[in-house]
Design an enzyme around this catalytic site. Structure first.
Site, short mmCIF file in Angstrom:
data_model
loop_
_atom_site.label_atom_id
_atom_site.label_comp_id
_atom_site.label_asym_id
_atom_site.label_seq_id
_atom_site.Cartn_x
_atom_site.Cartn_y
_atom_site.Cartn_z
N GLN A 22 48.46 100.05 69.01
CA GLN A 22 48.48 98.86 68.18
C GLN A 22 47.59 97.81 68.84
O GLN A 22 47.47 97.76 70.07
CB GLN A 22 49.91 98.33 67.99
CG GLN A 22 50.75 99.23 67.08
CD GLN A 22 52.17 98.75 66.93
OE1 GLN A 22 52.93 98.78 67.89
NE2 GLN A 22 52.53 98.33 65.72
N SER A 23 47.00 96.93 68.03
CA SER A 23 45.88 96.12 68.52
C SER A 23 46.30 94.92 69.36
O SER A 23 45.51 94.45 70.18
CB SER A 23 45.04 95.61 67.32
OG SER A 23 44.52 96.71 66.60
N SER A 24 47.48 94.39 69.21
CA SER A 24 47.87 93.18 69.92
C SER A 24 49.34 93.25 70.31
O SER A 24 50.10 94.07 69.78
CB SER A 24 47.61 91.93 69.06
OG SER A 24 48.40 91.97 67.89
#
Length: 691
Positions: A22-24
């Site tokens: 997941q990106s963040s």
């Protein structure tokens, strides 16, 4: 691509890798459904026939744009190179990579080891041209999608920022209200801390001096408790970066600025590395809105502060170095009148003394120095000129200094009162928490009791500090300042005055000094540019080679020339000491020192054998008249006995013929009979005329 065809048995003997990303960090904490669906790919791998399934979730919270290192992806690449992976499972292509380099590198490795790529749409064989084309398009779309999302978000933020509505991070002292918008922080203690920095800078004109002043007063500055959000603060000792961040931030001048910094990209080890926070010139800021909100200072004052901070920077072109102590009064103020460069300060000799030199042509170009001269004489002359200029305004300046000192005391007291109010609130809150706790729950009660004790100690410390800052109820009587103008020299040379204080005073009055040397007249020509725009010129004699500054003053030599023919060296030494004249080294005079100076300057001596007897000393006159020196001195003060002095405070000289006068003898006899002396020229009044 065929989601239903079975995989070759050779691949099923290898392990399947489920890649989760997941990106963040916010997505990791909030997007739990997406995370669960990615972990469900383990069951999908088993349905395809894999017995060994590995999950790589090391990259949770990391972007796949290629700007940051992903240890989980690097581990996946290493397993592919070793030939241990039969299939790579991911939710979609964007989870594996959002940049072409990582995506195509992964496909190349999968094709070399005949591994499969599996997502929610099917199974792909990178060795097949059709599957390879489809996977390539998915990677390109994923990369394009990231760019579109970023561009839309940035465009929306810029559009909102141009209207001044984007809620950017605000500095300490401001807060975004939910309905009212931007405003001052409601905590008066926070507002006072910010305003105090600006008020001290107006007075001291130096960021470091502001830090030293606030540190000396033991004032603290708020720091966000979590390091980011300005909702709760920890009050810690103030630091230099706190002072500079407040002085350099245009937000405190009512300016809404957006796009003040930029990101920079570098290629490191074949990967793009982006760094943020690189400041841009003010002309390149994307949004710059004046009078957007209430400011702690005006915009004009902000610009003056920036110019002053730039001028204080050491070594900057056109700037003067701030007073930092040392022995040189004018360091950083002198400029060469020939090349325009700043003069450097060097310390030479066994007893180091400052020397001003134009060193830049010699250091940078190998040329001769433009000029150079000793510092003590120049510093002394400029200090005398500075005191002469200040003297007419001495009383007004002293009263202004007293007013500023009163304001500083009031500021310290105000800060102490706010600290006390905060400590009282914290102590009351800790007491309420302890009272609301169940006494039997000792695990919690002990901690609350300890917190209460800490709050009470802080409250006591704040009370003690406030008592120390109490202002007198009745205003103190102003001192008599009539003689202050004459005491400026004594105040300047007082032992308690440091060189740094003198340097600060000089920089408060002098903007710049252009120095040149008149070789024919052997004078140092100083053109002083005062802060008010006035100019004045000062010429100081440059000593010859070998000449030092401990020479006997001309006043002392003039006294010696006047007295040497008539008085002994002991009398001359006593006269010089009574006049307050010192030797070149600052010592008192003795007969030996007078004799040495006479010989050096070719001044003839006193010989008692050559005394003609025409003039008598006080002692000789008293001996001839049979009285004491006290009687002769009183007759001279009463102007009865004529006497002369070569210079003021020198011994009296009396003519031998004057002591033989009848009025002098009568005055002495009357003193012996204790009768008042009556001048023969005085006319007696008739007794009958007295009523």
């Amino acid at each position: 691509m065929n989601a239903f065809s079975p995989l070759p048995p050779a691949l099923l003997k290898r392990k399947a890798v489920v890649y989760v990303r997941q990106s963040s960090q916010s997505q990791v904490m909030k997007n739990l459904e997406s995370q669960r669906r990615q972990y469900d790919l383990v069951d999908a791998a088993r349905q395809h026939g894999f017995r060994r399934v590995e999950v790589i979730d090391d990259d949770l919270g990391l972007s796949a744009s290629g700007a940051v290192a992903r240890p989980g992806f690097e581990r996946l690449v290493a397993w592919l190179c070793a030939g241990d992976v039969g299939a790579v499972l991911c939710f979609d292509a964007s989870r594996l990579a959002r940049n072409g380099r990582d995506w195509h590198h992964l496909l190349e490795l999968c094709g070399l080891v005949d591994a499969r790529v599996i997502d929610q749409d099917g199974v792909y064989n990178p060795c097949s041209p059709n599957d390879r084309l489809l996977l390539g398009m998915k990677g390109t779309i994923s990369e394009f999608e990231l760019g579109i999302i970023r561009a839309r978000m940035l465009d929306a933020a810029r559009a909102k920022a141009r209207r001044g509505e984007l809620r950017i991070s605000v500095p300490i002292g401001y807060i975004w209200y939910r309905d009212a918008g931007l405003g001052f922080d409601p905590d008066l203690r926070v507002q006072e801390a910010v305003r105090l920095i600006f008020s001290r800078f107006r007075e001291l004109r130096s960021g470091r001096q502001v830090l030293l002043s606030l540190t000396e007063d033991k004032l603290c500055f708020p720091r966000p408790t979590d390091g980011r959000n300005t909702t709760t603060f920890d009050w810690t000792p103030i630091r230099y970066r706190n002072v500079i961040s407040v002085l350099k931030n245009p937000f405190y001048a009512g300016v809404y600025a957006y796009g003040k910094s930029e990101k920079r990209t570098e290629i490191i080890d074949g990967r793009a590395r982006k760094t943020y926070g690189h400041g841009k010139p003010k002309e390149e800021w994307e949004v710059f809105l004046k009078d957007h909100h209430d400011g702690y200072i005006e915009w004009d004052e902000y610009e003056r502060n920036q110019a002053l901070l730039a001028a204080n920077a050491y070594g900057q072109k056109g700037g003067a170095k701030s007073g930092r102590g040392g022995r040189a009064l004018l360091s950083g103020l002198l400029s060469c009148g020939r090349c325009g460069r700043r003069l450097c300060v060097a310390y030479t000799g066994k007893t180091p003394r400052p020397v001003y030199r134009c060193e830049r042509p010699n250091l940078m170009l190998g040329l001769n120095r433009c000029l150079g001269f000793g510092g003590p004489r120049i510093d002394k002359a400029v200090a005398a000129e500075l005191l002469r200029v200040v003297q007419p305004m001495a009383i007004e300046a002293a009263m202004q200094a007293e007013h500023m000192q009163s304001e500083a005391r009031a500021e310290r007291r105000r800060a102490a009162e706010l600290d006390l109010q905060k400590a009282q609130y914290e102590a009351a809150l800790a007491e309420r928490r302890y009272a609301a706790c169940d006494p039997d729950n000792r695990l919690i009660a002990a901690t609350l009791e300890k917190n209460w004790e800490v709050a009470l100690k802080r409250l006591e410390a704040c009370k003690t500090r406030l008592d120390a800052e109490q202002l007198p109820d009745t205003p103190a009587k102003l001192p008599d300042l009539d003689g202050l103008a004459e005491d400026l020299q004594a105040a300047w040379n007082a032992p308690g005055v440091s060189t740094r204080a003198r340097q600060r005073l000089a920089r408060a009055l002098i903007k710049d000094i252009i120095a040149d040397v008149d070789e024919e007249a052997r004078d140092v020509v100083l053109t002083i540019h005062w802060q008010g725009g006035q100019h004045s010129q000062l010429r100081v004699r440059k000593p010859k080679t070998g000449e030092h500054g401990c020479n006997t003053s001309e006043d002392a030599l003039e006294v010696m020339r006047s007295m040497a023919g008539r008085w002994s060296d002991s009398d001359i030494a006593a006269t010089l000491n009574r006049m307050g004249i010192r030797t070149g080294f600052g010592h008192t005079w003795t007969a030996h020192r007078v004799s040495s100076i006479r010989r050096v300057n070719d001044i003839h001596a006193y010989f008692s054998a050559e005394k003609s007897g025409k003039w008598l000393t006080m002692t000789e006159a008293a001996t001839k008249l049979g009285v004491t020196n006290h009687v002769i001195r009183n007759l001279i003060k009463a102007k009865i006995l004529p006497a002369e002095q070569v210079v003021p405070r020198a011994p009296y000289q009396i003519k031998a013929v004057d002591i033989e006068r009848e009025d002098i003898i009568e005055a002495i006899n009357n003193r012996r009979r204790k009768r008042p002396y009556r001048d023969p020229r005085q006319i007696a009044l008739p007794i009958n005329s007295i009523t």
